[in-house]
Write a protein that holds these residues in place. Structure first.
Motif, PDB file in Angstrom:
ATOM      1  N   GLY A  34       0.840  -1.263   0.005  1.00 25.33           N
ATOM      2  CA  GLY A  34      -0.095  -0.017  -0.079  1.00 25.33           C
ATOM      3  C   GLY A  34       0.906   1.488  -0.179  1.00 25.33           C
ATOM      4  O   GLY A  34       0.514   2.067  -0.796  1.00 25.33           O
ATOM      5  N   PRO A  35       1.750   1.443   1.090  1.00 30.21           N
ATOM      6  CA  PRO A  35       2.642   2.788   0.890  1.00 30.21           C
ATOM      7  C   PRO A  35       3.555   2.749  -0.399  1.00 30.21           C
ATOM      8  O   PRO A  35       3.696   3.873  -0.591  1.00 30.21           O
ATOM      9  N   VAL A  36       3.899   1.432  -0.967  1.00 29.53           N
ATOM     10  CA  VAL A  36       4.706   1.558  -2.030  1.00 29.53           C
ATOM     11  C   VAL A  36       3.826   2.155  -3.287  1.00 29.53           C
ATOM     12  O   VAL A  36       4.551   2.990  -3.862  1.00 29.53           O
ATOM     13  N   LEU A  37       2.803   1.808  -3.358  1.00 29.13           N
ATOM     14  CA  LEU A  37       1.962   2.217  -4.522  1.00 29.13           C
ATOM     15  C   LEU A  37       1.434   3.767  -4.142  1.00 29.13           C
ATOM     16  O   LEU A  37       1.790   4.462  -5.244  1.00 29.13           O
ATOM     17  N   LEU A  38       1.172   4.211  -3.014  1.00 28.92           N
ATOM     18  CA  LEU A  38       0.963   5.417  -2.833  1.00 28.92           C
ATOM     19  C   LEU A  38       2.148   6.586  -2.962  1.00 28.92           C
ATOM     20  O   LEU A  38       1.884   7.567  -3.491  1.00 28.92           O
ATOM     21  N   LEU A  39       3.068   6.008  -2.360  1.00 30.15           N
ATOM     22  CA  LEU A  39       4.372   7.108  -2.432  1.00 30.15           C
ATOM     23  C   LEU A  39       4.726   7.014  -3.810  1.00 30.15           C
ATOM     24  O   LEU A  39       5.327   8.046  -4.510  1.00 30.15           O
ATOM     25  N   ALA A  40       4.858   5.996  -4.533  1.00 29.46           N
ATOM     26  CA  ALA A  40       5.305   5.953  -6.031  1.00 29.46           C
ATOM     27  C   ALA A  40       4.199   7.059  -6.782  1.00 29.46           C
ATOM     28  O   ALA A  40       4.758   7.703  -7.670  1.00 29.46           O
ATOM     29  N   ALA A  41       2.848   6.880  -6.520  1.00 28.27           N
ATOM     30  CA  ALA A  41       1.963   7.627  -7.101  1.00 28.27           C
ATOM     31  C   ALA A  41       2.237   9.282  -6.791  1.00 28.27           C
ATOM     32  O   ALA A  41       2.025   9.643  -7.632  1.00 28.27           O
ATOM     33  N   ASP A  42       2.382   9.305  -5.623  1.00 30.56           N
ATOM     34  CA  ASP A  42       2.702  10.587  -5.246  1.00 30.56           C
ATOM     35  C   ASP A  42       3.945  11.403  -5.956  1.00 30.56           C
ATOM     36  O   ASP A  42       3.849  12.410  -6.282  1.00 30.56           O
ATOM     37  N   VAL A  43       5.174  10.464  -6.131  1.00 28.70           N
ATOM     38  CA  VAL A  43       6.375  11.107  -6.743  1.00 28.70           C
ATOM     39  C   VAL A  43       6.034  11.263  -8.038  1.00 28.70           C
ATOM     40  O   VAL A  43       6.644  12.336  -8.546  1.00 28.70           O
ATOM     41  N   LEU A  44       5.296  10.380  -8.730  1.00 26.96           N
ATOM     42  CA  LEU A  44       4.886  10.555 -10.178  1.00 26.96           C
ATOM     43  C   LEU A  44       4.224  11.772 -10.464  1.00 26.96           C
ATOM     44  O   LEU A  44       4.433  12.509 -11.323  1.00 26.96           O
ATOM     45  N   GLY A  45       3.292  12.097  -9.525  1.00 26.87           N
ATOM     46  CA  GLY A  45       2.484  13.140  -9.498  1.00 26.87           C
ATOM     47  C   GLY A  45       3.267  14.621  -9.370  1.00 26.87           C
ATOM     48  O   GLY A  45       3.115  15.698 -10.086  1.00 26.87           O
ATOM     49  N   ARG A  46       4.089  14.761  -8.730  1.00 26.29           N
ATOM     50  CA  ARG A  46       5.123  15.778  -8.467  1.00 26.29           C
ATOM     51  C   ARG A  46       6.119  15.805  -9.616  1.00 26.29           C
ATOM     52  O   ARG A  46       6.284  16.990 -10.012  1.00 26.29           O
ATOM     53  N   VAL A  47       6.541  14.761 -10.110  1.00 28.31           N
ATOM     54  CA  VAL A  47       7.773  14.924 -11.242  1.00 28.31           C
ATOM     55  C   VAL A  47       6.974  15.223 -12.644  1.00 28.31           C
ATOM     56  O   VAL A  47       7.619  15.955 -13.382  1.00 28.31           O
ATOM     57  N   ALA A  48       5.882  14.474 -12.808  1.00 31.54           N
ATOM     58  CA  ALA A  48       5.315  14.699 -14.104  1.00 31.54           C
ATOM     59  C   ALA A  48       4.624  16.054 -14.515  1.00 31.54           C
ATOM     60  O   ALA A  48       4.573  16.366 -15.632  1.00 31.54           O
ATOM     61  N   ALA A  49       4.484  17.063 -13.400  1.00 27.92           N
ATOM     62  CA  ALA A  49       3.763  18.009 -13.818  1.00 27.92           C
ATOM     63  C   ALA A  49       4.637  19.419 -13.115  1.00 27.92           C
ATOM     64  O   ALA A  49       4.136  20.384 -12.852  1.00 27.92           O
ATOM     65  N   ARG A  50       5.945  19.123 -13.145  1.00 24.63           N
ATOM     66  CA  ARG A  50       7.011  20.347 -12.659  1.00 24.63           C
ATOM     67  C   ARG A  50       6.612  21.515 -13.523  1.00 24.63           C
ATOM     68  O   ARG A  50       6.189  21.236 -14.743  1.00 24.63           O
ATOM     69  N   PRO A  51       6.626  22.799 -12.819  1.00 19.30           N
ATOM     70  CA  PRO A  51       6.981  23.062 -11.605  1.00 19.30           C
ATOM     71  C   PRO A  51       5.778  22.840 -10.540  1.00 19.30           C
ATOM     72  O   PRO A  51       5.658  23.254  -9.258  1.00 19.30           O
ATOM     73  N   SER A  52       4.590  22.432 -10.933  1.00 19.91           N
ATOM     74  CA  SER A  52       3.698  22.328 -10.198  1.00 19.91           C
ATOM     75  C   SER A  52       3.494  20.791  -9.883  1.00 19.91           C
ATOM     76  O   SER A  52       4.340  20.258 -10.169  1.00 19.91           O
ATOM     77  N   GLU A  53       2.303  20.440  -9.453  1.00 20.05           N
ATOM     78  CA  GLU A  53       2.080  18.854  -9.088  1.00 20.05           C
ATOM     79  C   GLU A  53       0.676  18.480  -9.188  1.00 20.05           C
ATOM     80  O   GLU A  53      -0.222  19.226  -9.302  1.00 20.05           O
ATOM     81  N   ILE A  54       0.613  17.092  -9.505  1.00 19.38           N
ATOM     82  CA  ILE A  54      -0.727  16.481  -9.525  1.00 19.38           C
ATOM     83  C   ILE A  54      -1.175  15.624  -8.304  1.00 19.38           C
ATOM     84  O   ILE A  54      -0.291  14.871  -7.730  1.00 19.38           O
ATOM     85  N   GLU A  55      -2.162  16.026  -7.601  1.00 22.54           N
ATOM     86  CA  GLU A  55      -2.517  15.389  -6.361  1.00 22.54           C
ATOM     87  C   GLU A  55      -2.619  13.772  -6.506  1.00 22.54           C
ATOM     88  O   GLU A  55      -2.912  13.324  -7.488  1.00 22.54           O
ATOM     89  N   VAL A  56      -2.016  13.252  -5.324  1.00 24.08           N
ATOM     90  CA  VAL A  56      -1.931  11.719  -5.722  1.00 24.08           C
ATOM     91  C   VAL A  56      -3.282  10.810  -5.764  1.00 24.08           C
ATOM     92  O   VAL A  56      -3.337   9.926  -6.385  1.00 24.08           O
ATOM     93  N   GLY A  57      -4.314  11.560  -5.512  1.00 26.15           N
ATOM     94  CA  GLY A  57      -5.722  10.889  -5.661  1.00 26.15           C
ATOM     95  C   GLY A  57      -6.009  10.725  -7.018  1.00 26.15           C
ATOM     96  O   GLY A  57      -6.608   9.631  -7.610  1.00 26.15           O
ATOM     97  N   ILE A  58      -5.562  11.857  -7.896  1.00 23.87           N
ATOM     98  CA  ILE A  58      -5.904  11.914  -9.146  1.00 23.87           C
ATOM     99  C   ILE A  58      -4.989  10.936  -9.911  1.00 23.87           C
ATOM    100  O   ILE A  58      -5.472  10.359 -10.891  1.00 23.87           O
ATOM    101  N   VAL A  59      -3.715  10.879  -9.607  1.00 20.55           N
ATOM    102  CA  VAL A  59      -2.912   9.876  -9.989  1.00 20.55           C
ATOM    103  C   VAL A  59      -3.269   8.341 -10.102  1.00 20.55           C
ATOM    104  O   VAL A  59      -3.445   7.669 -10.929  1.00 20.55           O
ATOM    105  N   THR A  60      -3.721   8.177  -8.687  1.00 21.58           N
ATOM    106  CA  THR A  60      -4.124   6.852  -8.430  1.00 21.58           C
ATOM    107  C   THR A  60      -5.565   6.565  -8.987  1.00 21.58           C
ATOM    108  O   THR A  60      -5.791   5.350  -9.684  1.00 21.58           O
TER     109      THR A  60
END
Length: 344
Positions: A301-327
């Motif tokens: 569970g934490p692996v999936l959530l943290l990976a999605a959160d990092v993806l949301g931060r990296v994919a939309a630089r300099p902004s970010e996508i909330e983890v709930g939207i990514v998941t």
């Protein structure tokens, strides 16, 4: 000397090999979790070198990067660990209690119930801090769980198909009511829209303090009933004939799911599909034994959530996508595939 040819199952250590393999897989999962946590600390709108991150964690770092690590990313990562673990285990227990591979806090309507209760509290009481949402999230999650189970009863037994349909209906209805409340008040819309998207950013560790005892209680209950969930998979009548108190196990499991999902929603908002995906990721690796599945989901569970959160931060630089939207974006195809697989 007489030499006996023993079958493989009787060979010394043969019975231990599956357990050893599972332990190695859990160790590998723990390594993946450590890696995801390190990525969460190092990556974002501005990447920070790992040595700088380590210095900040040890108290030797100074300057802006160290402040970002200790003030923003450490709380975010710890919240991700707690929320991801709670959702992963809640999904495993929900699927075990209902004997439904599509069961999760989302598909049972639990997340929608918690979200509706919190938005109602924001609308009527003017709440404006996630730490104030806890009891309302619990109440909404519990009410939705009771309603879903009540609607799915057929002749006194739990019907897994009706349960999934009941949860879907509840989710649609409660989501519509939540949207109506938000449209009726601009203040409610402003307060709730970020939280409803599902995010672990912008929060401090204060939000974890009241939920940690409830998360611990939910995890303890989940581990305690995990052996009985294996027997419950054989059906209610078979489980009862083997001495398993089906009603008590199902009630305990439901309370555990409500506690875990309610805490996760109160802290991070209704993050979708972690509870659904984690058991399906772990089950092919560790098998269907809940004594291994529950700890596996506590890691996955934490692996999936943290990976999605990092993806949301990296994919939309300099902004970010909330983890709930990514998941939600990644989980919707998973739900379609699983539904098709179950329907066969």
């Amino acid at each position: 000397m007489l030499k006996l040819d023993l079958p493989a199952s009787a060979a010394p250590g043969a019975q231990r090999s599956p357990a050893v393999r599972r332990l190695l897989l859990l160790a590998a999962g723990t390594g993946a979790l450590v890696l995801c946590a390190a990525m969460s600390l190092a990556l974002g709108t501005r990447p920070i070198p790992l040595p700088t991150v380590l210095d900040a964690l040890l108290g030797d770092g100074h300057g802006g990067d160290a402040d970002v690590v200790t003030g923003l990313r450490v709380p975010r990562t710890l919240i991700g660990l707690v929320v991801g673990g709670a959702l992963g285990v809640a999904g495993a227990v929900a699927q075990g209690v209902t004997r439904n591979p599509l069961a999760s806090p989302v598909t049972l309507g639990i997340n929608a119930g918690a979200g509706f209760a919190v938005v109602t509290a924001i609308f009527t009481l003017g709440l404006d801090r996630p730490i104030e949402y806890l009891w309302f999230a619990f109440a909404g999650a519990a009410a939705a769980a009771v309603a879903a189970f009540a609607m799915s009863r057929r002749g006194g037994d739990l019907d897994p198909v009706r349960l999934a349909l009941s949860g879907t209906v509840l989710t649609v209805v409660l989501t519509s009511w939540t949207s109506a409340l938000m449209l009726a008040s601009h203040r409610t819309l402003d307060e709730a829209r970020f939280w409803l998207a599902g995010s672990i950013g912008g929060r401090n560790l204060e939000v974890l303090t009241p939920v940690l005892p409830f998360v611990a209680l939910g995890l303890l209950a989940s581990f305690a009933i995990s052996p009985a969930l294996n027997t419950l998979a054989l059906g209610d009548e078979t489980a009862q004939s083997l001495g398993v108190p089906v009603s008590r196990i199902r009630l305990t499991g439901t309370v555990a799911v409500v506690l875990l999902a309610g805490c996760a929603v109160a802290v991070a908002g209704p993050v979708a599909f972690i509870g659904l995906a984690a058991p399906h990721l772990v089950r092919p690796l560790l098998g269907g034994d809940h004594r291994w599945l529950v700890p596996g989901c506590l890691i996955a569970g934490p692996v999936l959530l943290l990976a999605a959160d990092v993806l949301g931060r990296v994919a939309a630089r300099p902004s970010e996508i909330e983890v709930g939207i990514v998941t939600a974006f990644l989980g919707a195809p998973l739900l379609a595939v699983l539904a098709r697989k179950v329907a066969r």
